[in-house]
Design a protein around this motif. Structure first.
Motif, PDB file in Angstrom:
ATOM      1  N   GLN A  44       0.798  -1.642   0.026  1.00  0.00           N
ATOM      2  CA  GLN A  44       0.107   0.061  -0.155  1.00  0.00           C
ATOM      3  C   GLN A  44       0.629   1.506   0.122  1.00  0.00           C
ATOM      4  OE1 GLN A  44      -2.529   0.741   3.364  1.00  0.00           O
ATOM      5  NE2 GLN A  44      -4.001   1.945   1.868  1.00  0.00           N
ATOM      6  N   GLN A  45       1.810   1.690   0.909  1.00  0.00           N
ATOM      7  CA  GLN A  45       3.266   2.228   0.469  1.00  0.00           C
ATOM      8  C   GLN A  45       3.502   2.838  -0.484  1.00  0.00           C
ATOM      9  OE1 GLN A  45       5.569   1.315   3.891  1.00  0.00           O
ATOM     10  NE2 GLN A  45       4.285   2.460   5.716  1.00  0.00           N
ATOM     11  N   SER A  46       3.875   1.427  -0.875  1.00  0.00           N
ATOM     12  CA  SER A  46       4.433   1.839  -2.458  1.00  0.00           C
ATOM     13  C   SER A  46       3.762   2.197  -3.669  1.00  0.00           C
ATOM     14  CB  SER A  46       5.412   0.426  -2.805  1.00  0.00           C
ATOM     15  OG  SER A  46       4.528  -0.632  -3.329  1.00  0.00           O
ATOM     16  N   SER A  47       2.394   1.704  -3.653  1.00  0.00           N
ATOM     17  CA  SER A  47       1.165   1.998  -4.547  1.00  0.00           C
ATOM     18  C   SER A  47       1.321   3.477  -4.290  1.00  0.00           C
ATOM     19  CB  SER A  47       0.006   1.479  -4.099  1.00  0.00           C
ATOM     20  OG  SER A  47      -1.614   1.057  -5.047  1.00  0.00           O
ATOM     21  N   THR A  48       1.185   3.444  -2.654  1.00  0.00           N
ATOM     22  CA  THR A  48       0.807   5.384  -2.507  1.00  0.00           C
ATOM     23  C   THR A  48       1.452   6.450  -3.209  1.00  0.00           C
ATOM     24  OG1 THR A  48      -0.764   4.673  -0.538  1.00  0.00           O
ATOM     25  CG2 THR A  48       0.361   7.446  -0.880  1.00  0.00           C
ATOM     26  N   TYR A  49       2.934   6.054  -3.409  1.00  0.00           N
ATOM     27  CA  TYR A  49       3.861   6.467  -3.850  1.00  0.00           C
ATOM     28  C   TYR A  49       3.933   7.331  -5.230  1.00  0.00           C
ATOM     29  CZ  TYR A  49       8.886   8.018  -5.197  1.00  0.00           C
ATOM     30  OH  TYR A  49       9.583   8.746  -5.174  1.00  0.00           O
ATOM     31  N   ALA A  50       3.598   6.084  -5.824  1.00  0.00           N
ATOM     32  CA  ALA A  50       3.549   5.414  -7.322  1.00  0.00           C
ATOM     33  C   ALA A  50       2.370   6.312  -7.423  1.00  0.00           C
ATOM     34  CB  ALA A  50       3.746   4.498  -7.360  1.00  0.00           C
TER      35      ALA A  50
ATOM     36  N   PHE B  92      -6.447   3.901 -17.132  1.00  0.00           N
ATOM     37  CA  PHE B  92      -6.802   2.549 -17.459  1.00  0.00           C
ATOM     38  C   PHE B  92      -6.245   0.940 -17.233  1.00  0.00           C
ATOM     39  CE2 PHE B  92      -8.913   5.866 -19.886  1.00  0.00           C
ATOM     40  CZ  PHE B  92     -10.480   5.410 -19.271  1.00  0.00           C
ATOM     41  N   ALA B  93      -5.245   1.064 -17.346  1.00  0.00           N
ATOM     42  CA  ALA B  93      -3.733   0.036 -17.300  1.00  0.00           C
ATOM     43  C   ALA B  93      -2.789   0.363 -15.559  1.00  0.00           C
ATOM     44  CB  ALA B  93      -3.251  -0.001 -18.278  1.00  0.00           C
ATOM     45  N   ARG B  94      -3.372   0.798 -14.480  1.00  0.00           N
ATOM     46  CA  ARG B  94      -2.919   1.048 -13.464  1.00  0.00           C
ATOM     47  C   ARG B  94      -1.981  -0.244 -12.965  1.00  0.00           C
ATOM     48  NH1 ARG B  94      -4.243   4.033  -8.959  1.00  0.00           N
ATOM     49  NH2 ARG B  94      -5.529   5.764 -10.796  1.00  0.00           N
ATOM     50  N   GLY B  95      -2.872  -1.296 -13.086  1.00  0.00           N
ATOM     51  CA  GLY B  95      -1.865  -2.604 -12.263  1.00  0.00           C
ATOM     52  C   GLY B  95      -0.156  -2.848 -13.389  1.00  0.00           C
ATOM     53  N   VAL B  96      -0.484  -2.267 -14.735  1.00  0.00           N
ATOM     54  CA  VAL B  96       0.902  -2.934 -15.700  1.00  0.00           C
ATOM     55  C   VAL B  96       1.633  -1.755 -15.894  1.00  0.00           C
ATOM     56  CG1 VAL B  96       0.839  -3.740 -17.983  1.00  0.00           C
ATOM     57  CG2 VAL B  96      -1.127  -4.415 -17.178  1.00  0.00           C
ATOM     58  N   PHE B  97       0.956  -0.094 -15.175  1.00  0.00           N
ATOM     59  CA  PHE B  97       1.500   0.936 -16.230  1.00  0.00           C
ATOM     60  C   PHE B  97       2.141   0.721 -14.603  1.00  0.00           C
ATOM     61  CE2 PHE B  97       2.392   5.408 -16.798  1.00  0.00           C
ATOM     62  CZ  PHE B  97       3.437   5.161 -17.313  1.00  0.00           C
ATOM     63  N   MET B  98       2.171   1.094 -13.450  1.00  0.00           N
ATOM     64  CA  MET B  98       1.861   2.129 -12.729  1.00  0.00           C
ATOM     65  C   MET B  98       3.366   1.475 -11.941  1.00  0.00           C
ATOM     66  SD  MET B  98      -0.747   3.548  -9.303  1.00  0.00           S
ATOM     67  CE  MET B  98      -0.480   1.686  -8.529  1.00  0.00           C
ATOM     68  N   GLY B  99       4.693   2.278 -11.286  1.00  0.00           N
ATOM     69  CA  GLY B  99       5.248   1.828 -10.548  1.00  0.00           C
ATOM     70  C   GLY B  99       5.939   0.604 -11.776  1.00  0.00           C
TER      71      GLY B  99
ATOM     72  N   LEU C 284       8.111  -0.886 -15.539  1.00  0.00           N
ATOM     73  CA  LEU C 284       9.144  -0.966 -16.283  1.00  0.00           C
ATOM     74  C   LEU C 284       8.056  -0.135 -17.249  1.00  0.00           C
ATOM     75  CD1 LEU C 284      11.969  -1.171 -17.530  1.00  0.00           C
ATOM     76  CD2 LEU C 284      10.829  -3.206 -18.537  1.00  0.00           C
ATOM     77  N   PRO C 285       7.397  -0.203 -17.454  1.00  0.00           N
ATOM     78  CA  PRO C 285       6.714   0.482 -18.817  1.00  0.00           C
ATOM     79  C   PRO C 285       6.759   2.076 -18.346  1.00  0.00           C
ATOM     80  CG  PRO C 285       5.324  -1.686 -19.301  1.00  0.00           C
ATOM     81  CD  PRO C 285       6.223  -1.264 -17.306  1.00  0.00           C
ATOM     82  N   GLU C 286       6.499   2.480 -17.066  1.00  0.00           N
ATOM     83  CA  GLU C 286       5.840   3.537 -17.203  1.00  0.00           C
ATOM     84  C   GLU C 286       7.739   4.155 -16.914  1.00  0.00           C
ATOM     85  OE1 GLU C 286       4.794   7.191 -13.262  1.00  0.00           O
ATOM     86  OE2 GLU C 286       4.928   4.407 -12.934  1.00  0.00           O
ATOM     87  N   VAL C 287       8.416   3.981 -16.850  1.00  0.00           N
ATOM     88  CA  VAL C 287      10.029   4.275 -16.360  1.00  0.00           C
ATOM     89  C   VAL C 287      10.362   4.410 -17.794  1.00  0.00           C
ATOM     90  CG1 VAL C 287      12.382   3.380 -16.201  1.00  0.00           C
ATOM     91  CG2 VAL C 287      10.853   3.127 -14.678  1.00  0.00           C
TER      92      VAL C 287
END
Length: 109
Positions: A20-26, A83-90, A92-95
């Motif tokens: 939850q903490q890493s998700s909140t940061y991302a 729309f693709a939070r689980g795949v994108f947020m935090g 490699l694709p975001e980086v």
């Protein structure tokens, strides 16, 4: 008695709390993606307003293409967060997307 290799379960936060903490940061980066999209759009309109479309030289074409790519990739980042939070947020694709935008802006200066 605990040995030095064992962890104290009371001291370590639960895995769900760490996630939850890493998700909140991302998720804190989402407003930054929105700001990038807004400022890229402002830069795009500034470039559009400053050039004569029929007589663009190579630097004006490069500025137009760099700001257009920045707008497209920034909007893509915003849409991926929605729309693709689980795949994108935090992940490699975001980086990679952020790195591409940084390279575009660095190359266009």
């Amino acid at each position: 008695m605990m040995t030095t290799n064992e962890e104290d379960p009371e001291q370590a936060p639960p895995a769900s709390q760490q996630q939850q903490q890493s998700s909140t940061y991302a998720a804190g980066r989402f407003p930054k993606w929105i700001a990038l999209a807004v400022f890229s759009t402002v830069a795009w309109f500034a470039v559009i307003g400053g050039v004569q479309r029929h007589q663009m030289d190579s630097s004006e074409k490069w500025a137009l293409s760099a700001t257009t790519m920045s707008v497209v990739f920034a909007v893509m980042g915003v849409l991926c967060y929605i729309f693709a939070r689980g795949v994108f947020m935090g992940e490699l694709p975001e980086v990679v997307l952020a790195a591409v935008i940084i390279i575009i802006w660095a190359g266009s200066l």
